[in-house]
Design an enzyme around this catalytic site. Structure first.
Site, mmCIF file in Angstrom:
data_model
loop_
_atom_site.group_PDB
_atom_site.id
_atom_site.type_symbol
_atom_site.label_atom_id
_atom_site.label_comp_id
_atom_site.label_asym_id
_atom_site.label_seq_id
_atom_site.Cartn_x
_atom_site.Cartn_y
_atom_site.Cartn_z
ATOM 1 C CG HIS A 1 -3.152 4.709 8.246
ATOM 2 N ND1 HIS A 1 -4.157 3.922 7.718
ATOM 3 C CD2 HIS A 1 -2.144 4.684 7.337
ATOM 4 C CE1 HIS A 1 -3.770 3.431 6.557
ATOM 5 N NE2 HIS A 1 -2.551 3.891 6.290
ATOM 6 C CB CYS B 1 -0.970 0.008 1.184
ATOM 7 S SG CYS B 1 -0.199 0.247 2.786
#
Length: 675
Positions: free
Chosen positions: A593, A413
């Site tokens: 996040h 990611c």
């Protein structure tokens, strides 16, 4: 400058235009229902007066038409723009500033007419909100207790007054001039029969998601001004919304296409034409760029027809569905608009058919590039799309066989710490359940992919970036990280490759490569204690109502900040992450996040858990649980692994959804605190 540098610069410009267009779209799209309502009121009044003459109720209702388009709609845009920057506080200041700009424009024009301040609202709304946000930051934490409300109220009121004056005297004159210049340019194009040439810009811009800046920044304001005049309609609303070119292209693929593109084209045609989701035809153009000629020809044909027959819509058609267009078409334009859609469809179909037939033999002999085109389209959009995902599902997402044994798998990611950690955990569990031998599964940041992968799994919007890092690997794109259907295909692929290569060992969990990780510190008693306190009762909330994504981000950041895990800058880092790629994991879970650049804002590892029983619209997906993450080093990764295991099991998710209290949720999630 090298070709690579040119490409990079072009990409940056494209992304910048996309972001600008998306921001404009974010201000205008929520206000489209009000524009539709205005169009309906206008149509009702005009039709009654045209067919029945003077009628008191209709004459009375007509009094609402002018104020709605001149005051209400720009103010709604300003409110939305202010909300996007600084919630209601920014919305209020932006609305007052925009009102000053509207009145300033009227004062300058006098009896010469009116210019509706759509562009003024798009400037003053977000600008005023941004200034309010910066001012509040100057004295945050410096106001004596008991004086907060006084300062907040008067600071906003004073800034609103100042910005209203700025709008009245400084912004209204250049916007009046700009609207006059743009209006004159459109009139020149119409008078000289050059308006069809706009398709050369608009149709390619649509394919690369660059059209919002043109559509919402120019066409909607100009069209609204034109539709509010004597004509009561505008051709400008049809320049981008016409579904004919896309329909013609998809019909051509349905008959003359090959492979997955042909199989998916009929369904895409229905979604595009009736649903108004134009993005579903973009991959078909990208897999064969010569087809741009077909959609440009079709678009220009539609514009020419509309121009020659002097037809238009009363208000924007959003989305660009034939249903929305027919609901907004002016009374005298129904036949002309339908004809323009038919002709643009026919021309695009004819040109696209010639192109497809000319390359049909090569397409049949070569590889099917449709899946890659879908990924390229998703990357161009810059965020996830369920419609593009459905197209990808119709194509072959995972190859049936591998050329060699697969032993190194990376789940990648953007940061390598959130979605990839959870996805890798789920994948390890599936590999273990399948008894797959000698496979190493690691989560990494895309930028840290070392180039030795056999298989790389990423979000759809990140696949192209990962492919550039690992050109020799097999690449699999997923949307739902918890239970993506592609995982089962990956298991079978790895199993079949293993049977050919042969091996006998266990699945290995490699150390995660977290780009936000500082130098490893010794595992002291303090570190262990920090780990054990990663989730407490104070960090869990249950809300019966729904929330917006922004509200959920704010609450997650607030909980983490109150827990002493992050500083106030972490909220913006969360927003920046969502602007890059959605953190929705699947099974109703989002894990917001921060970005890599936000590591200085993280002081300790912690989680926040909030359940929104009313749901959260998370960039088009529906989230119920929002779990905020702050991670120092790699101590949070094991916790993410446990969360992934929980949320991959739908029965466990159902139990979490049925928990009556925060204490029950903590008990169910207690495993995340176990060492």
């Amino acid at each position: 400058m090298t070709a690579s540098a040119d490409t990079t610069q072009t990409g940056r410009v494209r992304v910048a235009v996309q972001k600008f267009g998306s921001f404009l779209s974010g201000m205008v799209m929520p206000v489209i229902p009000a524009l539709i309502a205005w169009g309906i009121i206008t149509a009702i009044v005009v039709n009654i007066q045209e067919f029945y003459g003077a009628w008191t109720p209709a004459d009375a209702l007509s009094e609402a038409i002018g104020p709605m388009i001149h005051y209400m709609l720009p103010l709604l845009i300003a409110v939305q723009g202010g909300m996007m920057i600084y919630q209601m506080r920014g919305a209020v200041v932006g609305a007052v500033a925009t009102f000053g700009t509207i009145v300033g424009s009227d004062w300058l024009l006098g009896d010469e007419g009116q210019i509706h301040m759509f562009i003024g609202a798009m400037i003053m709304g977000p600008l005023s909100a941004w200034l309010m946000k910066k001012l509040d930051a100057l004295w945050e934490g410096k106001i004596k207790a008991g004086f907060e409300m006084l300062v907040n109220m008067f600071s906003a009121g004073i800034l609103a007054f100042i910005m209203a004056v700025v709008g009245f005297f400084l912004l209204a004159p250049p916007i009046n001039w700009l609207m006059e210049v743009l209006g004159s340019a459109v009139r020149f194009l119409v008078d000289n029969s050059l308006l069809p040439l706009t398709s050369i810009i608009i149709e390619p811009a649509k394919v690369f998601f660059l059209n919002n800046a043109i559509n919402h920044g120019v066409l909607t304001p100009l069209g609204a001004n034109e539709a509010s005049g004597e004509a009561g309609k505008s051709i400008l609303f049809l320049l981008e919304a016409n579904p004919g070119p896309g329909l013609g292209l998809l019909l051509a693929f349905s008959i003359f296409g090959v492979g997955a593109a042909k199989a998916t084209a009929p369904g895409a045609a229905i979604i595009h034409f009736l649903g108004g989701i134009h993005e579903v035809y973009f991959p078909y153009v990208l897999m064969k760029p010569a087809l741009l000629v077909a959609v440009i020809a079709g678009g220009a044909t539609g514009v020419t027809t509309n121009m020659l027959l002097d037809v238009g819509l009363r208000a924007p058609a959003a989305p660009g569905s034939i249903i929305a267009i027919l609901l907004q078409v002016a009374t005298d334009s129904v036949v002309g608009v339908i004809l323009s859609v038919i002709l643009s469809t026919a021309v695009t179909f004819a040109v696209a058919s010639v192109i497809l037939l000319s390359s049909r033999k090569r397409d049949l002999e070569g590889e099917d590039k449709f899946g890659a085109a879908v990924s390229k389209t998703a990357a161009a959009k810059g965020k996830s799309s369920s419609h593009l995902s459905n197209l990808a599902a119709g194509a072959a997402a995972v190859p049936a066989t591998a050329a060699q044994k697969i032993s190194t798998v990376y789940f990648a990611c953007d940061a390598g710490m959130g979605s990839s950690a959870m996805g890798a955990s789920v994948l390890r569990k599936k590999f273990a359940a399948a008894g797959i031998d000698d496979v190493t599964v690691t989560n990494k940041a895309i930028a840290a992919l070392p180039g030795d992968a056999d298989l790389v799994i990423t979000q759809k919007t990140l696949t192209d970036r990962a492919r550039a890092q690992e050109p020799e690997a097999i690449h699999v794109s997923v949307d739902n990280f918890m239970n993506a259907p592609e995982y089962d295909d990956v298991v079978e692929l790895v199993r079949s490759a293993g049977e050919e290569g042969g091996s006998a060992s266990t699945v290995t969990e490699a150390p995660a490569d977290v780009v936000t990780q500082p130098e490893a510190a010794p595992q002291t008693a303090t570190a262990v204690q920090t780990k054990n306190q990663i989730l407490t009762l104070n960090q869990i909330r249950i809300h019966s109502e729904a929330a917006t994504q922004e509200q959920a981000l704010q609450e997650a950041a607030s909980i983490l900040e109150n827990a002493g895990a992050v500083t106030g800058e972490y909220l913006q880092a969360m927003r920046d992450r969502e602007a890059t790629v959605s953190t929705f994991m699947g099974n109703g879970l989002a894990i917001p996040h921060g970005t890599n650049e936000a590591k200085a804002a993280v002081k300790a590892s912690a989680l926040s858990v909030v359940r929104y029983d009313g749901g959260v619209d998370w960039s088009g997906d529906q989230a119920t649980f929002v779990i905020g993450i702050a991670g120092v080093g790699d101590e949070h990764l094991e916790i993410l692994s446990r969360i992934a295991t929980l949320f991959a099991d739908e029965a466990e998710v159902a139990k979490l959804n049925n928990a009556a209290t925060e204490h029950e949720l903590l008990q169910m999630l207690s495993a995340v605190n176990e060492g």
